[in-house]
Write an enzyme that holds these catalytic residues in place. Structure first.
Site, mmCIF file in Angstrom:
data_model
loop_
_atom_site.group_PDB
_atom_site.id
_atom_site.type_symbol
_atom_site.label_atom_id
_atom_site.label_comp_id
_atom_site.label_asym_id
_atom_site.label_seq_id
_atom_site.Cartn_x
_atom_site.Cartn_y
_atom_site.Cartn_z
ATOM 1 N N GLY A 8 0.780 -1.243 0.000
ATOM 2 C CA GLY A 8 0.000 0.000 0.000
ATOM 3 C C GLY A 8 0.805 1.283 0.000
ATOM 4 C CB VAL A 12 0.015 0.706 -7.907
ATOM 5 C CG1 VAL A 12 -1.462 0.559 -8.274
ATOM 6 C CG2 VAL A 12 0.876 0.567 -9.166
ATOM 7 C CE1 TYR A 136 7.519 -8.777 -10.274
ATOM 8 C CE2 TYR A 136 7.109 -8.722 -12.637
ATOM 9 C CZ TYR A 136 6.811 -8.285 -11.360
ATOM 10 O OH TYR A 136 5.804 -7.367 -11.155
ATOM 11 C CB THR A 164 1.539 -1.076 -20.200
ATOM 12 O OG1 THR A 164 0.585 -0.022 -19.990
ATOM 13 C CG2 THR A 164 0.958 -2.038 -21.233
ATOM 14 C CG ASN A 165 6.666 -0.240 -19.123
ATOM 15 O OD1 ASN A 165 6.103 -1.084 -19.815
ATOM 16 N ND2 ASN A 165 7.963 -0.259 -18.924
ATOM 17 N NE ARG A 208 9.857 -1.779 -22.379
ATOM 18 C CZ ARG A 208 10.490 -2.467 -23.328
ATOM 19 N NH1 ARG A 208 10.035 -2.454 -24.574
ATOM 20 N NH2 ARG A 208 11.584 -3.168 -23.044
ATOM 21 C CG ASP A 270 18.199 -1.479 -26.531
ATOM 22 O OD1 ASP A 270 18.392 -0.484 -25.807
ATOM 23 O OD2 ASP A 270 18.388 -1.476 -27.761
#
Length: 314
Positions: A8, A12, A136, A164-165, A208, A270
């Protein structure tokens, strides 16, 4: 509803907390944000104790061991073991205590490395993930497997989202271990202070889709309240909103008024060239949802970083 948010205090979690505080919460909802200080989620007994203490009816599961490309390359086994333990403990405690709904957070890096684009929700298990972060990725994929198991065996409403990112305030701005965008923000800040060039790792060509954490938070609330499928849903800007790492670096330089030179260190990896994701499923549900424009979101994030530098750089 008593909604427990694991992880938390992360990127996010803080965004959800802010969105809830700014009027998106509802009177029948009590929100509880917990971090690793409240319980070690790799411990089944501590996880169970946390759930018994707060008695949630709903859970948003964000807690994870996360890191950027170079941290993943060094520690794939650690990423696998830590995340497998966390996810199993959280989902099993939720099941044992009769939690009505769990929304877990996956990532687009879990998708197969060799695939066709755009990727969509049906393709998660269609082949091995990129070798750079297999630990992961496989651990996160297993959440989808467990959700299906809890649904079929116990009728549980456990689901997952695939952003996504993500970027925004309260991100991990560590240059070595953070993700590309916050790492670049920190680098631009330092280059500006020292009057040096900005060195971007890699060629700058990979592409991205970036989602602003506050947009993602609003979508999380919708998933918690309205989305009833066990199958995951991709939460992303459209394919047309994909940007290259070079374009991202230029947007940050502009937002931070950096006038120096951009140099690309092509000796650095990359990672995946692109992971273009389809948000068609999301758009079928929410055709009108408005995403914050990328440059505007970058500007807000850079402003937050500048204002909170002492804490953010840690």
């Amino acid at each position: 509803k008593r909604i427990l948010v694991t992880g938390g205090t992360g990127l996010v979690g803080r965004a959800i907390e802010k969105v809830v505080a700014n009027g998106e919460g509802r009177p029948d909802e009590e929100w509880i944000f917990v971090s690793s200080r409240d319980a070690d989620l790799t411990s089944s007994s501590e996880t169970k104790a946390l759930f018994e203490r707060h008695k949630p009816t709903h859970v948003i599961h964000l807690a994870a061991m996360v890191g950027g490309l170079f941290k993943n390359l060094r520690s794939n086994l650690d990423f696998w073991r830590t995340n497998i333990h966390i996810n199993d403990n959280v989902l099993h405690s939720a099941h044992e205590l009769g939690v009505q709904k769990v929304v877990s957070c996956l990532s687009t890096c879990i998708f197969p490395d060799k695939t066709t684009y755009p990727i969509d929700e049906t393709m998660i298990h269609n082949g091995p993930p990129h070798s750079s972060n297999f630990g992961y990725s496989y651990a996160k994929r297993m959440i989808d497997v467990q959700n299906r198991g809890y649904s079929e065996q116990h009728g549980r409403r456990f689901t997952a989202v695939i952003p996504t990112n993500v970027f925004g305030p309260h991100d991990n701005f560590n240059i070595e271990d953070g993700h590309v965008l916050p790492g670049l923000i920190h680098k631009v800040y330092l280059a500006k202070q020292s009057g040096s060039a900005l060195t971007v790792w890699g060629t700058g060509k990979p592409r991205r889709q970036f989602i602003y954490s506050l947009d993602l938070a609003r979508l999380f609330l919708w998933v918690l309240r309205e989305y009833d499928e066990v199958e995951p849903i991709i939460l992303s800007v459209g394919e047309e909103d994909e940007v290259s790492i070079r374009e991202a670096a230029e947007a940050i330089a502009e937002a931070m008024e950096f006038r120096g030179e951009l140099v690309f260190d092509t000796t650095k990896s990359d990672g995946q060239f692109k992971k273009t994701a389809s948000n068609a499923k999301l758009r079928r549900y929410l055709p009108e949802f408005q995403f914050t424009p990328f440059r505007e979101a970058v500007k807000e994030t850079c402003a937050w970083f500048n204002a909170n530098y002492a804490n953010a750089r840690k």
